[in-house]
Design a protein around this motif. Sequence first.
Motif, mmCIF file in Angstrom:
data_model
loop_
_atom_site.group_PDB
_atom_site.id
_atom_site.type_symbol
_atom_site.label_atom_id
_atom_site.label_comp_id
_atom_site.label_asym_id
_atom_site.label_seq_id
_atom_site.Cartn_x
_atom_site.Cartn_y
_atom_site.Cartn_z
ATOM 1 N N SER A 196 -8.460 -11.614 -0.312
ATOM 2 C CA SER A 196 -9.646 -11.572 -1.168
ATOM 3 C C SER A 196 -10.806 -12.383 -0.611
ATOM 4 O O SER A 196 -11.946 -12.213 -1.029
ATOM 5 C CB SER A 196 -9.289 -12.082 -2.577
ATOM 6 N N ILE A 197 -10.533 -13.286 0.317
ATOM 7 C CA ILE A 197 -11.599 -14.118 0.880
ATOM 8 C C ILE A 197 -11.714 -13.939 2.389
ATOM 9 O O ILE A 197 -12.325 -14.760 3.068
ATOM 10 C CB ILE A 197 -11.374 -15.609 0.539
ATOM 11 N N ARG A 198 -11.153 -12.840 2.901
ATOM 12 C CA ARG A 198 -11.125 -12.642 4.351
ATOM 13 C C ARG A 198 -12.526 -12.686 4.970
ATOM 14 O O ARG A 198 -12.745 -13.348 5.982
ATOM 15 C CB ARG A 198 -10.447 -11.314 4.683
ATOM 16 N N HIS A 199 -13.465 -11.971 4.362
ATOM 17 C CA HIS A 199 -14.804 -11.954 4.948
ATOM 18 C C HIS A 199 -15.433 -13.338 4.902
ATOM 19 O O HIS A 199 -16.129 -13.744 5.847
ATOM 20 C CB HIS A 199 -15.697 -10.949 4.220
ATOM 21 N N LEU A 200 -15.182 -14.089 3.824
ATOM 22 C CA LEU A 200 -15.762 -15.421 3.716
ATOM 23 C C LEU A 200 -15.229 -16.350 4.792
ATOM 24 O O LEU A 200 -15.994 -17.112 5.397
ATOM 25 C CB LEU A 200 -15.463 -16.016 2.335
ATOM 26 N N ILE A 201 -13.913 -16.327 5.030
ATOM 27 C CA ILE A 201 -13.339 -17.305 5.931
ATOM 28 C C ILE A 201 -13.515 -16.939 7.405
ATOM 29 O O ILE A 201 -13.229 -17.759 8.276
ATOM 30 C CB ILE A 201 -11.846 -17.553 5.625
ATOM 31 N N TRP A 202 -14.003 -15.741 7.681
ATOM 32 C CA TRP A 202 -14.293 -15.370 9.058
ATOM 33 C C TRP A 202 -15.785 -15.223 9.317
ATOM 34 O O TRP A 202 -16.293 -15.642 10.349
ATOM 35 C CB TRP A 202 -13.581 -14.057 9.425
#
Length: 327
Positions: A196-202
């Motif tokens: 759910s936070i993949r885009h945020l953490i990359w």
Amino acid sequence: MTIGERDTGAHPHEHARDREHGAANRGAADPVVPRMVEVDGVPMSALVAAVPRPRAVVLALHGGAVSPAYFDAPGHPRLSLLRTGAALGFTVVALARPGYGASAPHAERVARAERRVDLAYGAVHALLGPAPRGAGLFVLAHSVGSELAVRMAARGNGDGLLGLEMSGTGRRHHDRAAALLGPGDGNRDRLPPAGSIRHLIWGPEHLYPDGTIGHPALRSAAPAYEGGVVAGWNSDLPELAARVRVPVRYTLAEHETVWRPGRAALEEVAALFTAAPRVAVDEQAGGGHNLSLGFAAAAYHWKALAFAEECAAAADETSGGAPDGTT
């Protein structure tokens, strides 16, 4: 083209250099060695790149839901902190933080903050044994790992602590991350699912070599206590930072997506370290949240290790130690 800059035509050359590096070293002993030790009844694991006469020891603390391979840039040795640090004369220990790696089955036993600080210091001592430490210990941390790093620094430098570098953290979340990572109702005890936070953490995918995002060697389950760490960071950081009495360097990626980027954000965090003898800040050009895995990793690591060298030199001057890796 300077380090940290890149254009689309550079991708094949980057991969070619890494393939050549691997071919040249095939059959040679890998400088990065997986290790495990027991500390006060808890198994602790790490990746270690040791040199015979280190300038200092760099303890690298990874972020959330990732393994210590974060600091070895799978498939891209030029971007590896472990390999770069060893090449520059540092012994580098990429520790699986308490609740990760070998200590994952003991996550409930290591949830208390002071316990995690004890285990981190104890793991370094156990992993290195009688090996030389050079000028002392320098801690480099990313994202959630910064919480443990600042706690270690806040305890003081009685353990030979030289200084602190942290990235991928901050005082205020990026607007896009606040709803997912903020304190919410105060009862959150788990991190949101990684998907759910993949885009945020990359951040932007073009900042990383092909195959890096989602690489299986990087994946790790986060311990349950870490959600509370994230939720409480905004209130814990000011109190902890005020107790740090060693030099501090704070880096924000140009394309940071979890924390608010920019000069104002850098200065806001720097202002918290009121007792530190020196505070340096930097915005890493071309970097995303996971700085040590992107194309900008080499530039970031060289600058962070240069700061570690400055801290080691200051310790030499104070103690009268030799600048060749001995104390």
